[in-house]
Enzyme design. Structure first.
Site, PDB file in Angstrom:
ATOM      1  CE1 TYR A 157      -3.514  -2.545   5.737  1.00  0.00           C
ATOM      2  CE2 TYR A 157      -3.256  -0.211   5.232  1.00  0.00           C
ATOM      3  CZ  TYR A 157      -3.373  -1.529   4.812  1.00  0.00           C
ATOM      4  OH  TYR A 157      -3.332  -1.827   3.475  1.00  0.00           O
ATOM      5  CE  LYS A 164      -0.140  -4.548   3.053  1.00  0.00           C
ATOM      6  NZ  LYS A 164      -0.508  -5.890   2.506  1.00  0.00           N
ATOM      7  CB  THR A 188      -0.894  -0.007   1.260  1.00  0.00           C
ATOM      8  OG1 THR A 188      -1.500   1.269   1.406  1.00  0.00           O
ATOM      9  CG2 THR A 188      -0.102  -0.296   2.536  1.00  0.00           C
ATOM     10  CG  ASP A 189      -1.138   4.989  -0.945  1.00  0.00           C
ATOM     11  OD1 ASP A 189      -1.685   4.382  -0.001  1.00  0.00           O
ATOM     12  OD2 ASP A 189      -1.744   5.847  -1.622  1.00  0.00           O
ATOM     13  CD  GLU A 190      -3.399   3.640   4.461  1.00  0.00           C
ATOM     14  OE1 GLU A 190      -3.198   3.531   5.685  1.00  0.00           O
ATOM     15  OE2 GLU A 190      -4.530   3.650   3.955  1.00  0.00           O
TER      16      GLU A 190
END
Ligand code: NAD
Ligand code: DAU
Length: 355
Positions: A158, A162, A132-134
């Site tokens: 989260y 990741k 993810t970009d997060e």
């Protein structure tokens, strides 16, 4: 065949459906069927022998190893994860268990299997990790978009889990030579999106006459990509991505949350008008998400230049298709809005005062 983890969830199910619509190569779909996993997403494959579903947990390395040696997949595409930021704030433990420990178990099983292969089978094997970009954290309004060289700075439980899984995947390439690829994608939307996430939550709440709960001022920015464009990017990276590389995937489509909610309301006003007024009347600003990332934006030039990938949908066409899909699939929505979902909605939104 290919081995997919988390193929009963939102992106995984779209990926499996698109894969089998375009290829005759079978899919072994391994999923724990948590609250987010739903075999109804794959109902159209019920009599399709190319889809083999196995219920299981990615923490079960013995089960995974047995399946690898039995089915001899040429690639693993790893979607399985706990994926909802708000749930990671309320209960982070499951995120560490699945996203970190689970990815570790999967890497170990994949390494054992890959090391047993020889010749072309070993050379052509791929482990594609969906991230993810997060992991890059948050951007100020005038910061450049996230590129593949942006430093990791995850802010939520989260995104931290990741990021940890991305590091493990990278280390397995560097240390053992496992042929890995990683994609870091922006926010997806489209069919089969579980209605705990912004876009499907707003569509289903609007139609049910409920509040449309916007966190804080609603001016947080996300970069939205239609899920089928994410799936085509994954297929392209699997086909031609350079080993050990990461590819950012995004739609060049930054929107504030408030603007997304307004557009959804306008689409619903057109496609299913209320007896009186606009769906916008249901918008309610509520307490902000703790640690809420202000802005995500993806610089997708690497995948575009190197692999020739481009999204097919604009936000206008993709969002319309999405709203139309929800209007045509009430049964699906009813089924997922069952016991566990109701508990989550009560925990997260009940007793919320207007902020
Ligand atoms: P989702 O929550 O809809 O689906 C996750 C799936 O994984 C479910 O089917 C669930 O049953 C399964 N699963 C969970 N724990 C498991 C376990 N321990 N063992 C086996 N299966 C398990 O998630 P999604 O939105 O489809 O996201 C898929 C992947 O893409 C995730 O890795 C997520 O981090 C990543 N991602 C999502 C987005 C997005 O906007 N949704 C964007 C970028 C990246
Ligand atoms: O950026 C990619 C990520 O996008 C994925 O890695 C995650 O798995 C996925 O869930 C998504 O995370 P977000 O937190 O960005 O998505 P969500 O749909 O939960 O929220 C989108 C924005 O809308 C975010 O700024 C929070 C806000 N929001 C969300 C909900 C659920 C609201 O204002 N109200 C809400 O009720």
């Amino acid at each position: 065949m290919i081995f997919v983890t988390g193929g009963a969830g939102f992106i995984g199910a779209n990926f499996v459906l698109d894969w089998l619509a375009q290829s005759d190569e079978s899919v072994l779909n391994y999923d724990k069927l948590t609250y987010a996993g739903n075999l109804n997403n794959l109902a159209s494959l019920n009599n399709d022998a190319r889809h083999v579903f196995v219920k299981g947990d990615i923490n079960d390395s013995a089960h995974l190893c047995g399946l690898f040696f039995e089915y001899q997949p040429r690639a693993i595409i790893h979607f399985a994860a706990e994926s909802h930021v708000d749930r990671s704030i309320v209960g982070p433990a499951a995120f560490v268990t699945t996203n970190v420990n689970g990815t570790f178990s999967l890497l170990e099983a994949a390494r054992t299997y890959w090391q047993s292969l020889e010749g072309e089978d070993k050379e052509n094997f791929r482990f594609l990790h969906i991230s993810t970009d997060e992991v890059y954290g948050t951007l100020a309004a005038d910061d450049a978009a996230f590129s593949e060289t942006t430093a990791y700075a995850p802010n939520s439980p989260y995104s931290a889990t990741k990021a940890a899984s991305d590091h493990l995947v990278r280390a397995y390439h560097h240390t053992y030579g496992l042929p890995v690829l990683t994609t870091n994608c922006s926010n997806n939307y489209g069919p089969y999106h579980f209605p705990e996430k912004l876009i499907p939550l707003m569509i289903t709440n609007a139609r049910a006459g409920k509040d449309l709960p916007v966190y804080g001022d609603g001016l947080q920015v996300r970069d939205w990509l239609y899920v089928k464009d994410h799936c085509s990017a994954i297929r392209r990276v699997l086909e031609a991505g350079r080993l050990g590389e990461t590819y950012n995937v995004g739609g060049w489509n930054e929107q504030t949350n408030l603007s997304v909610v307004h557009t959804l309301c306008e689409l619903l006003d057109e496609l299913q008008p209320k007896a009186q007024g606009s769906y916008k009347d249901q918008i309610k600003h509520i307490t902000d998400r703790p640690g809420h990332d202000r802005r995500y934006a993806i610089d997708a030039r690497k995948i575009e230049k190197e692999l020739g990938w481009k999204p097919q949908e604009t936000f206008t066409t993709g969002l319309r298709k999405t709203v139309e899909w929800y209007l045509a699939n009430d049964e699906w929505t009813k089924q997922v809005q069952s016991g566990e979902y109701l508990k989550w909605v009560a925990l997260q939104y009940e007793d919320e005062e207007e902020a």
